[in-house]
Design an enzyme around this catalytic site. Sequence first.
Site, short mmCIF file in Angstrom:
data_model
loop_
_atom_site.label_atom_id
_atom_site.label_comp_id
_atom_site.label_asym_id
_atom_site.label_seq_id
_atom_site.Cartn_x
_atom_site.Cartn_y
_atom_site.Cartn_z
N GLU A 224 122.07 17.05 1.68
CA GLU A 224 122.50 16.65 0.44
C GLU A 224 123.61 17.67 -0.16
O GLU A 224 124.82 17.72 0.08
CB GLU A 224 121.39 16.77 -0.67
CG GLU A 224 121.68 15.94 -1.96
CD GLU A 224 120.47 15.26 -2.50
OE1 GLU A 224 120.44 15.08 -3.87
OE2 GLU A 224 119.39 15.50 -2.00
N GLU B 28 111.56 22.10 -5.65
CA GLU B 28 112.13 20.90 -6.38
C GLU B 28 110.91 20.26 -7.05
O GLU B 28 111.18 19.70 -8.22
CB GLU B 28 112.66 20.10 -5.19
CG GLU B 28 113.17 18.55 -5.78
CD GLU B 28 113.70 17.76 -4.77
OE1 GLU B 28 114.58 16.84 -5.14
OE2 GLU B 28 113.52 17.94 -3.47
#
Length: 873
Positions: A482, A756
């Site tokens: 990502e 996260e």
Amino acid sequence: MTLIDESPAPPIAVLDAGAAPGDGAVPTPRPPLTWKTVTAASSWRQGRAELELRRAGGAVETARVEGRASVRVAWPFAPLAPRERAQVRVRVTGADGIRGPWSAPMPVFAAFLGEDEWIARPSGLAAPATRARPALLRRTIDLDRPVATATLYATAVGVYQASVNGVDVDDQVMKPGWTHAERPVHESTDVTALLRPGRNVVGIRAGGAWGTEVFAWPEGDPPDAQPWVAAQLRIDYVDGTSETVVTDERWRAAPAPTVASGLYAGEEYDARLVPRDAHGRTWHDARFDDETWDAAALGAELARPIARSAPAVRRIETLPVRAVDHRPGGAIVLDFGQNHVGRLRIRVRGPRGSVVTLRHAEVLEGGELAVRPLRSAAATDRYTLSGGGDGGDGDGAGADGRGAESWEPEFTFHGFRFAEVTGWPGAFDPADVVAVVVHSDLERTGWFRSSHPLLDRFHENVVWGLRGNFLALPTDCPQRDERLGWTGDIQVFAPAACFLYDVRAFLSSWLDDLALDQRDAGGAVPWTVPNVFFPVQPAAAWGDAVTVVPTVLHERYDDPETLRRALPGMRAWTDTVAALSTPEGLWSGGFQFGDWLDPDAPPHDAAAAKTHPDIVATAYRIRSLDLLARAEREIGAGDTAARAIEAEARAARLGFARAYIGAGARMSSDAPTAYALAIAFDLLAGDERTGMLGEHLARLVRAADHCIGTGFVGTPLVLDALADTGHLDDAARALLQDACPSWLYPVTMGATTVWERWDSLLPDGSVNPGGMTSFNHYALGAVVDWLHRSVAGLAPAAPGYARLRIAPRPIAGLDHAEARLETPYGRAEVAWRRHDGRVEVRAIVPPNAEADVRLPGEAPMHVGSGSYVWMCA
């Protein structure tokens, strides 16, 4: 109150043009100027400032600034010319009439090109390939007369490094970074000292990186098949003549010893493939015979590059191996003690053809590298030895003269704490491997410290999270497939980032890319910048980065120019959302991220939050209207435009209250984020029910035993909402909770960055089964802004901290806390400590600034600059 050191002293000013370290490079002909004043005089205010510009030819220009202005003052001289070098100095006179000495001269180098000076064409490998292949390019130059100055300008589709006669031109890495295709960035490097009479060689190493990466999520085609580099060397001779050598078909090109390179895959380097001619000379030698190389191919023309304005990416520090675990079968697992971003540098001896493989991961699971969270990113580097230590050619590999070869990947980076080494020939010495920390070279500006060790470690985790994710652009995470510039993440984290580091130029540059991507999307703001998702779907809290981030930059740095450039995008975004809203002003329906990663959301459905996404969307619609109205009034179209926007926001507030707030001020989504949004965004402006909203929020927080109940959207707001409605003790207990989910739970599990998910690592040590489980995401660390502003009590009350708000809130569970910030005016500090049943508060207000002071149990006061001590309840 005790005022410390009231003696008058001559004010000494220190200049800053936002220039790059070392050569003072500035990207525009009229760079704004900032200076800080150092003086022991209390309540010092600038009366005037004198500025002097001394140009290289000896010409001197002077200017005078009346009054207090000292932050981002407009350039008062004739504009700089391309490549011009000059020196600027300043001296200030206080309102008391005492004039200080001249500051030390600040060098300025005009790093930009003239309007028509860019003529280079992108060049690269001629042979097509099925995957991006790193390339070498070279060009010899014969110099037959003395050189006055030589400047290399270069950019790339991908990344590059240049050398002159085998010496790299600078210490930057991963340049020029990643920007919108219409806004390529060029470096400007003085290479005069690297040239010599006679034959010289300019070499370029190129890799794909962002320019050729196949972004694994979403799947798609690479933007270009091969890396391309465009460069031009401007040589000015002593006799007054000049010439420009540009990349074109006269350059020679060949495949690099770096046989493969990708951000996600990692890098493979074969030292046996270092180009050498029949005489054993490497390609960096000006005498190297490159007849077997191909003529460079020409790529598609680039948009005209602009000079770099954001800090460059560099190697910042190295981390030694902290622990070594030798595994059966020969694998060696290394622990560097800190999750970070960068790559390994190895020194190895062994037979020719030996292959050393390096794999990376953030955590261990069951004693093995936890690579599932990387998804399709292999994060694997390989080095093939040349044997005998003769593999060095200057592009990441070298020899130490004792048979050892050294290597560091050049065109990739990884997020990791642990690394697995296989194929190591001979005995392994931990001193032969170090981790090289890589990120944008930002200046640290803010610090926080308290009596709570876990809280301090959490704050340090946030700092490391910023460092790892501010690499050329503000990313979501640095390790998996990502590493994109997600707008929602930086929207919530911008206030914290602006305290911890000087990120003004970094984020201002990124906002220019956002503006281009938003234009391409017809007013909608992409989820990521640069954008990789098509078509663009508007999403609340993510798209609102266009209003929030420039507002924060102006608030923290007194940067009206960035806000002014952002205004068209702010208007376009609010218009886009208005078109999607109901007649009642509600933004409902359609795709939304909502309160992303609510701790109660299932592992495989991060958007399944307790708060309805329509509440998030409408709340943020009102928030952006408020920010736009403020910007119009301060620097835009003025009061008339602002009043119209405020009327639109009032109508939306009324619609919000009718749709989502029921009897007894209970939200239709009885969830912490819903109440936090309504309170923090003042969605019931002037309504007495705000206190009732706070009671409901506190009830939910207590019912959860003060464990966190918010996702990305609610997390930066929930403690402010509690404290501002009279529930400071509940805010304190939530802050210091260490059960899962909480801010401190990851610290108890050994985290060294922010995760996260609240439970990225489960209590049993296993990794969360969700498909998005990063261990380096700064979004949930946005709460540190509350530590700085509210717990320590250091906040801006006017743009750029021209006026401070000193309002510490000593909370239960802490015996002391302090925040220190290098503001545009100088060092500011607030520290409190419990002492004999009372609280001692110490504060520093920098010269030319002032402060509003609110202490527990005391009447409000206003003070000028100086050092203070107060005792309060």
